[in-house]
Scaffold this active site. Structure first.
Site, short mmCIF file in Angstrom:
data_model
loop_
_atom_site.label_atom_id
_atom_site.label_comp_id
_atom_site.label_asym_id
_atom_site.label_seq_id
_atom_site.Cartn_x
_atom_site.Cartn_y
_atom_site.Cartn_z
N CYS A 219 0.79 -1.28 0.10
CA CYS A 219 -0.08 -0.12 -0.03
C CYS A 219 0.87 1.37 -0.05
CB CYS A 219 -0.98 -0.15 1.06
SG CYS A 219 -2.13 -1.23 1.17
N1 LIG Z 1 -3.03 -6.11 2.29
C1 LIG Z 1 -3.18 -4.90 2.65
O1 LIG Z 1 -2.91 -4.56 3.92
C2 LIG Z 1 -4.10 -3.93 1.92
C3 LIG Z 1 -4.81 -2.69 2.94
C4 LIG Z 1 -5.57 -2.04 2.34
C5 LIG Z 1 -5.91 -1.80 0.93
N2 LIG Z 1 -5.43 -2.96 0.17
C6 LIG Z 1 -5.75 -3.09 -1.25
O2 LIG Z 1 -6.95 -4.16 -1.23
C7 LIG Z 1 -6.64 -4.87 -2.76
C8 LIG Z 1 -6.12 -6.08 -2.43
O3 LIG Z 1 -5.14 -6.34 -1.56
P1 LIG Z 1 -4.67 -7.69 -1.09
O4 LIG Z 1 -3.49 -7.38 -0.16
O5 LIG Z 1 -5.80 -8.31 -0.40
O6 LIG Z 1 -4.08 -8.39 -2.39
P2 LIG Z 1 -3.99 -10.08 -2.35
O7 LIG Z 1 -2.74 -10.21 -3.33
O8 LIG Z 1 -3.60 -10.47 -1.08
O9 LIG Z 1 -5.19 -10.93 -2.66
C9 LIG Z 1 -5.95 -10.64 -4.03
C10 LIG Z 1 -6.47 -11.78 -4.45
O10 LIG Z 1 -7.28 -11.56 -5.70
C11 LIG Z 1 -7.06 -12.63 -6.41
N3 LIG Z 1 -7.38 -12.52 -7.99
C12 LIG Z 1 -6.64 -11.57 -9.03
N4 LIG Z 1 -7.14 -11.50 -9.95
C13 LIG Z 1 -8.47 -11.98 -9.84
C14 LIG Z 1 -9.61 -12.03 -10.71
N5 LIG Z 1 -9.74 -11.73 -12.04
N6 LIG Z 1 -10.48 -12.66 -10.29
C15 LIG Z 1 -10.86 -13.16 -8.83
N7 LIG Z 1 -9.58 -13.09 -8.14
C16 LIG Z 1 -8.59 -12.48 -8.63
C17 LIG Z 1 -5.63 -13.09 -6.31
O11 LIG Z 1 -5.46 -14.52 -6.67
C18 LIG Z 1 -5.53 -12.71 -4.84
O12 LIG Z 1 -5.92 -13.89 -3.77
C19 LIG Z 1 -5.41 -4.03 -3.23
O13 LIG Z 1 -6.11 -2.89 -4.03
C20 LIG Z 1 -4.66 -3.38 -2.19
O14 LIG Z 1 -4.06 -2.11 -2.46
C21 LIG Z 1 -4.68 -4.00 0.67
#
Ligand SMILES: NC(=O)c1ccc[n+]([C@@H]2O[C@H](COP(=O)([O-])OP(=O)(O)OC[C@H]3O[C@@H](n4cnc5c(N)ncnc54)[C@H](O)[C@@H]3O)[C@@H](O)[C@H]2O)c1
Length: 436
Positions: free
Chosen positions: A274
């Site tokens: 992030c």
């Molecule tokens: N991790 C954090 O601390 C955090 C905090 C706030 C916001 N975010 C935001 O949240 C969003 C997700 O982050 P995350 O950390 O959960 O990512 P992540 O990589 O842990 O999880 C994302 C998931 O989406 C899946 N995915 C990808 N393409 C896909 C599709 N077309 N259909 C279905 N599933 C699909 C992936 O396989 C993965 O399991 C990002 O935009 C990130 O910036 C993350």
């Protein structure tokens, strides 16, 4: 009954079928909260391994205990799927897919686009779609809405669309999905109303805002605020270093001011999915509007330089012991991007390992949360070694991530030389400690 009234009724009676697309650090905890609140939840992910683990009732996210997940799966409240056909039976969908930056610091929207294309195939009137992935202001309106709206399918009337920034902080024991206030903004007032009603069923505090753009910008303000303050304090650390002043002592003393100051701490560089990334969504978008986000670019430059600064510190420390970096053994303590988590995405430890390797050092690491490092660009595949062995054998130990369960007194005792980038050795006095 209108689509609005019908969906509101389903949400308030918890009979709405909830869909979560993307079951990572954000999506899985959200799915668990809604299933725990009584909804039937289906999570969709393209990663077969995650879906299989979920369907076995096994958690793969550190903050979600299997003991919490398994009963929900067993009770039929939560299940995973790899295909999107179940969207046809869903009433709500939260999209939590990755939003990385390309090497050129342009936003990569392909995950959102791919997910929306699949959802659109099974989309039906009466649905609520909420984007949670962090992104530039305007994404929901400009990119997502056109993928769903048609002449006979009007947003705010036949279906509802919102943006809600995800603020989850992995590893934070006090604040998790349920008790972090949830900001939500809809494309129309009806969308905001229904989005807020949805989150209120499972989360403690909901903060409705006037539009999707405001909700998108909230997240970017929060993360830009952090990134810039970290950049400032990192610059302060470099200035203090040059002037022989202990920056940690300065910050601790400044933090005694009861108003108008909030302590941020220097470190080896920014990490995670992030803070190093999100502000660049904003600077990318503002460029299109003809205005530069200068603070962001500057903080990005300062923070991006920190791994180099740390490697210079290691080089100087070894030099004081009459050793060149080339051929020296440097042991890295902690490779996760922050303490108590297993996530190495964008971790400055990777840059430090890469730079040390480039200078010819022999590099090893220990991290209780990360037993293996997968090969990633310039970093080769590595396996963690025992902390005791690493600290005893290395010419220099560098503390990159201050995990709580490292035995710091033991490390100070065994190591020949320590570069501490996190002030993990606060209170320890020894000539072998070099602080940032
Ligand atoms: N991790 C954090 O601390 C955090 C905090 C706030 C916001 N975010 C935001 O949240 C969003 C997700 O982050 P995350 O950390 O959960 O990512 P992540 O990589 O842990 O999880 C994302 C998931 O989406 C899946 N995915 C990808 N393409 C896909 C599709 N077309 N259909 C279905 N599933 C699909 C992936 O396989 C993965 O399991 C990002 O935009 C990130 O910036 C993350």
């Amino acid at each position: 009954m209108s689509y609005f009234e019908d969906l509101l009724k389903k949400i308030e009676s918890k009979t709405a079928h909830v869909g979560i697309v993307g079951l990572g650090y954000v999506g899985l905890p959200l799915a668990v909260e809604f299933a725990g609140a009584g909804f039937t939840v289906t999570g969709i992910d393209i990663d077969e391994k995650k879906v299989a683990a979920l369907n076995r009732g096994e958690s793969y996210i550190q903050d979600i205990p299997t003991a919490v997940l398994a009963p929900l799966v067993k009770a039929g409240k939560l299940k995973g799927a790899t295909d999107f056909s179940s969207v046809a039976a869903m009433d709500t969908i939260n999209i939590c897919v990755p939003t990385p930056l390309r090497k050129t610091k342009d936003p990569d929207m392909s995950y959102i686009v791919n997910a929306c294309q699949e959802i659109a195939k099974h989309f039906h009137p009466g649905m609520l779609v909420i984007l949670e992935s962090t992104t530039y202001p305007g994404t929901t309106n400009e990119l997502m809405l056109p993928m769903f709206e048609r002449a006979d399918l009007k947003v705010g009337e036949h279906f509802f669309m919102c943006f809600s920034p995800e603020r989850v902080d992995p590893g934070n024991a006090n604040f998790q999905t349920r008790n972090i206030p949830k900001v939500v903004g809809g494309i129309t007032p009806a969308c905001t109303k229904i989005g807020a009603a949805f989150y209120r069923q499972a989360l403690e505090t909901v903060v409705p805002v006037g539009s999707t753009r405001v909700a998108e910008m909230v997240k970017l303000l929060e993360n830009t605020f952090r990134m810039i303050n970290i950049g400032l304090v990192n610059e302060m650390a470099m200035l203090c270093d040059r002037m022989g002043i202990n920056v940690w002592e300065v910050i601790d003393a400044a933090a005694t001011k009861p108003f108008g100051f909030m302590p941020f701490y220097p470190g080896p560089g920014l990490g995670g999915h992030c803070i190093p990334i999100d502000p660049f969504y904003l600077s990318w978008k503002t460029k299109q509007a003809g205005i530069e986000a200068r603070f962001i670019e500057l903080a990005g430059y300062v923070n991006g330089n920190m791994p180099h600064f740390v490697v210079d510190k290691i080089q100087n420390a070894l030099n004081d012991h009459s050793k060149p970096v080339k051929g020296s053994h440097v042991h890295v303590l902690g490779v996760a991007y922050k303490r108590e988590i297993d996530d190495v995405r964008e971790s400055p430890a990777l840059d430090i390992i890469h730079l040390l390797g480039k200078h010819g050092a022999k590099v090893t690491y220990s991290d209780p949360f990360v037993p293996h490092l997968r090969a990633d660009g310039a970093v080769p595949e590595m396996a963690a070694i025992d902390v005791e062995q690493g600290t005893r054998e290395a010419d220099c130990v560098v503390i990159v991530t201050d995990h709580k369960n490292f035995d710091y007194p033991g490390i100070v005792e065994r190591a020949k030389l320590i570069v501490d980038t996190r002030n993990a050795l606060k209170g320890h006095q020894s000539p072998k400690i070099v602080r940032l």
